[in-house]
Design a protein around this motif. Structure first.
Motif, PDB file in Angstrom:
ATOM      1  N   ILE A   1      -5.744   6.557   0.402  1.00 37.93           N
ATOM      2  CA  ILE A   1      -5.588   5.319   1.061  1.00 37.93           C
ATOM      3  C   ILE A   1      -5.505   5.646   2.681  1.00 37.93           C
ATOM      4  N   VAL A   2      -6.521   4.910   3.345  1.00 38.85           N
ATOM      5  CA  VAL A   2      -6.525   5.076   4.876  1.00 38.85           C
ATOM      6  C   VAL A   2      -6.399   3.542   5.326  1.00 38.85           C
ATOM      7  N   VAL A   3      -5.527   3.337   6.433  1.00 34.71           N
ATOM      8  CA  VAL A   3      -5.050   2.270   7.099  1.00 34.71           C
ATOM      9  C   VAL A   3      -5.695   2.181   8.618  1.00 34.71           C
ATOM     10  N   ILE A   4      -6.753   1.264   8.979  1.00 29.21           N
ATOM     11  CA  ILE A   4      -7.068   1.418  10.419  1.00 29.21           C
ATOM     12  C   ILE A   4      -6.784  -0.137  11.117  1.00 29.21           C
ATOM     13  N   GLY A   5      -6.244   0.190  12.363  1.00 29.38           N
ATOM     14  CA  GLY A   5      -5.895  -0.882  12.977  1.00 29.38           C
ATOM     15  C   GLY A   5      -6.725  -0.896  14.189  1.00 29.38           C
TER      16      GLY A   5
ATOM     17  N   ALA B   1       0.728   2.838  19.209  1.00 30.08           N
ATOM     18  CA  ALA B   1       1.412   1.863  18.459  1.00 30.08           C
ATOM     19  C   ALA B   1       1.429   2.231  17.104  1.00 30.08           C
ATOM     20  N   LEU B   2       0.715   3.229  16.546  1.00 28.04           N
ATOM     21  CA  LEU B   2       0.710   3.710  15.222  1.00 28.04           C
ATOM     22  C   LEU B   2       2.168   4.126  14.612  1.00 28.04           C
ATOM     23  N   SER B   3       2.748   4.770  15.429  1.00 30.88           N
ATOM     24  CA  SER B   3       4.077   5.293  14.982  1.00 30.88           C
ATOM     25  C   SER B   3       4.969   4.061  14.795  1.00 30.88           C
ATOM     26  N   HIS B   4       5.046   3.240  15.690  1.00 32.25           N
ATOM     27  CA  HIS B   4       5.867   1.995  15.511  1.00 32.25           C
ATOM     28  C   HIS B   4       5.484   1.162  14.193  1.00 32.25           C
ATOM     29  N   TYR B   5       4.234   1.019  14.010  1.00 34.79           N
ATOM     30  CA  TYR B   5       3.814   0.417  12.863  1.00 34.79           C
ATOM     31  C   TYR B   5       4.066   1.092  11.478  1.00 34.79           C
ATOM     32  N   LYS B   6       4.020   2.457  11.703  1.00 35.33           N
ATOM     33  CA  LYS B   6       4.349   3.032  10.380  1.00 35.33           C
ATOM     34  C   LYS B   6       5.839   2.934   9.960  1.00 35.33           C
ATOM     35  N   GLU B   7       6.649   2.793  11.151  1.00 33.56           N
ATOM     36  CA  GLU B   7       8.068   2.552  10.845  1.00 33.56           C
ATOM     37  C   GLU B   7       8.135   1.132  10.348  1.00 33.56           C
ATOM     38  N   ALA B   8       7.711   0.239  10.920  1.00 27.31           N
ATOM     39  CA  ALA B   8       7.780  -1.129  10.505  1.00 27.31           C
ATOM     40  C   ALA B   8       7.438  -1.393   8.984  1.00 27.31           C
ATOM     41  N   THR B   9       6.441  -0.582   8.454  1.00 27.93           N
ATOM     42  CA  THR B   9       5.910  -0.882   7.040  1.00 27.93           C
ATOM     43  C   THR B   9       6.394   0.104   6.176  1.00 27.93           C
ATOM     44  N   SER B  10       6.714   1.110   6.595  1.00 33.28           N
ATOM     45  CA  SER B  10       7.225   2.479   5.546  1.00 33.28           C
ATOM     46  C   SER B  10       6.193   3.138   5.095  1.00 33.28           C
ATOM     47  N   TYR B  11       4.831   3.047   5.764  1.00 36.20           N
ATOM     48  CA  TYR B  11       3.772   3.546   5.297  1.00 36.20           C
ATOM     49  C   TYR B  11       3.567   4.907   6.095  1.00 36.20           C
TER      50      TYR B  11
ATOM     51  N   ASP C   1       3.460  -0.985 -11.339  1.00 34.97           N
ATOM     52  CA  ASP C   1       3.875  -2.117 -10.547  1.00 34.97           C
ATOM     53  C   ASP C   1       3.920  -1.813  -9.307  1.00 34.97           C
ATOM     54  N   VAL C   2       3.090  -2.758  -8.509  1.00 35.45           N
ATOM     55  CA  VAL C   2       3.349  -2.626  -7.164  1.00 35.45           C
ATOM     56  C   VAL C   2       3.703  -3.804  -6.416  1.00 35.45           C
TER      57      VAL C   2
ATOM     58  N   LEU D   1       0.800  -1.188   0.011  1.00 38.58           N
ATOM     59  CA  LEU D   1      -0.004   0.021  -0.128  1.00 38.58           C
ATOM     60  C   LEU D   1       0.802   1.331   0.064  1.00 38.58           C
ATOM     61  N   ALA D   2       2.004   1.264   0.897  1.00 36.28           N
ATOM     62  CA  ALA D   2       2.777   2.370   0.784  1.00 36.28           C
ATOM     63  C   ALA D   2       3.546   2.600  -0.321  1.00 36.28           C
ATOM     64  N   ALA D   3       3.595   1.712  -1.236  1.00 33.60           N
ATOM     65  CA  ALA D   3       4.342   1.708  -2.581  1.00 33.60           C
ATOM     66  C   ALA D   3       3.408   2.095  -3.635  1.00 33.60           C
TER      67      ALA D   3
END
Length: 205
Positions: free
Chosen positions: A76-80, A86-96, A204-205, A61-63
Motif C-alpha cells: 500500500i502506498v499513500v500519496i498526498g 507535513a508527512l510525519s504529522h499526517y502519519k502520526e495523526a493516522t497511525s499509518y 476484519d478492517v 489502511l493502516a489496519a
C-alpha cells in the motif's frame, strides 16, 4: 466506462511513472520506482489537514495486516498533494506507518486524470462511506483543532484544499488494473472493497 473509473492508457502511465514524489526526509523518487514490479494499491488523499472522515479512511489502511498484504504480494502506498514536511504529522495523526509520499506540484494527480477540485460532499441520496462518521462542520472543526492548532508551522504546507484524490491498483509492472477518481470529497473506495479488488484477504478492517 466513465472517466471516473477509466484505466489510464500507456501514454498516461509513462507520464505518471516519470513524475516525482518526495518522502518525509525530502528525498525525491519517481513514481515508477515506487510501483516497481509488485502489485501496489495507491491511495491519493486530499490535503493533509483533511477532516476526521478521511483520517479514519487512512487509519483503516493502516489496519490492513501486513501478513495479508504479503500473502497477496501487495503493498500500500499513500500519496498526498501537500509538502513533504507535513508527512510525519499526517502519519502520526493516522497511525499509518507504511509508504507515504508528497506530490506538491500535483503533476502525478493530473497525469492520472485527477484534475477535479471541489469542497462538495456526497450528493443527497448517495450512500455515505463507512469512514465518514461525523458531519461536515465536525470535520471542519477537526481540521482546525487537531491539525492546524497542533501543527501551526505546517499551515500552507497541507496542499490544495480542493484537490480530489482517488484509488488505484498498479502492477506488477507498468500497468493499472483499477482506477477510481474522486468526484466529491467523500468518494474514496471503501478499504475493504479496495483490498478485495487487489486480492488481499481480510478478516476484519
Amino acid at each position: 466506462m466513465s472517466l471516473r473509473d477509466a484505466l489510464p492508457d500507456a501514454s498516461a502511465l509513462e507520464h505518471a511513472s516519470a513524475c516525482e514524489l518526495v518522502d518525509a526526509t525530502g528525498n525525491k523518487v519517481s513514481f515508477g520506482s515506487i510501483i516497481g514490479s509488485q502489485k501496489t494499491v495507491v491511495v491519493f488523499v486530499r490535503h493533509f489537514f483533511c477532516g476526521v472522515g478521511l483520517i479514519i479512511q487512512v487509519e483503516q489502511l493502516a489496519a490492513v495486516p501486513q501478513a495479508a498484504l504479503d500473502a497477496a504480494g501487495t503493498k500500500i502506498v499513500v500519496i498526498g498533494c501537500g509538502e513533504h514536511q507535513a508527512l510525519s504529522h499526517y502519519k502520526e495523526a493516522t497511525s499509518y506507518n507504511g509508504l507515504i509520499y508528497a506530490n506538491p506540484d500535483r503533476k502525478l494527480y493530473h497525469a492520472l486524470g485527477m484534475d477535479k477540485e471541489t469542497y462538495k460532499v456526497a450528493p443527497a441520496g448517495e450512500q455515505t462511506p463507512s469512514y465518514i462518521t461525523r458531519g461536515y462542520y465536525a470535520n471542519v472543526w477537526y481540521s482546525i483543532s487537531n491539525a492546524i492548532l497542533k501543527a501551526p508551522s505546517l499551515i500552507g504546507k497541507q496542499g490544495n484544499p480542493g484537490q480530489l484524490g482517488g484509488d488505484f491498483i498498479f502492477g506488477p509492472g507498468n500497468e493499472c488494473t483499477l482506477a477510481h477518481r474522486m468526484q466529491h470529497a467523500q468518494d474514496h473506495i471503501e478499504v475493504a472493497d479496495l483490498m478485495k479488488a487487489a486480492g488481499v484477504t481480510l478478516l476484519d478492517v
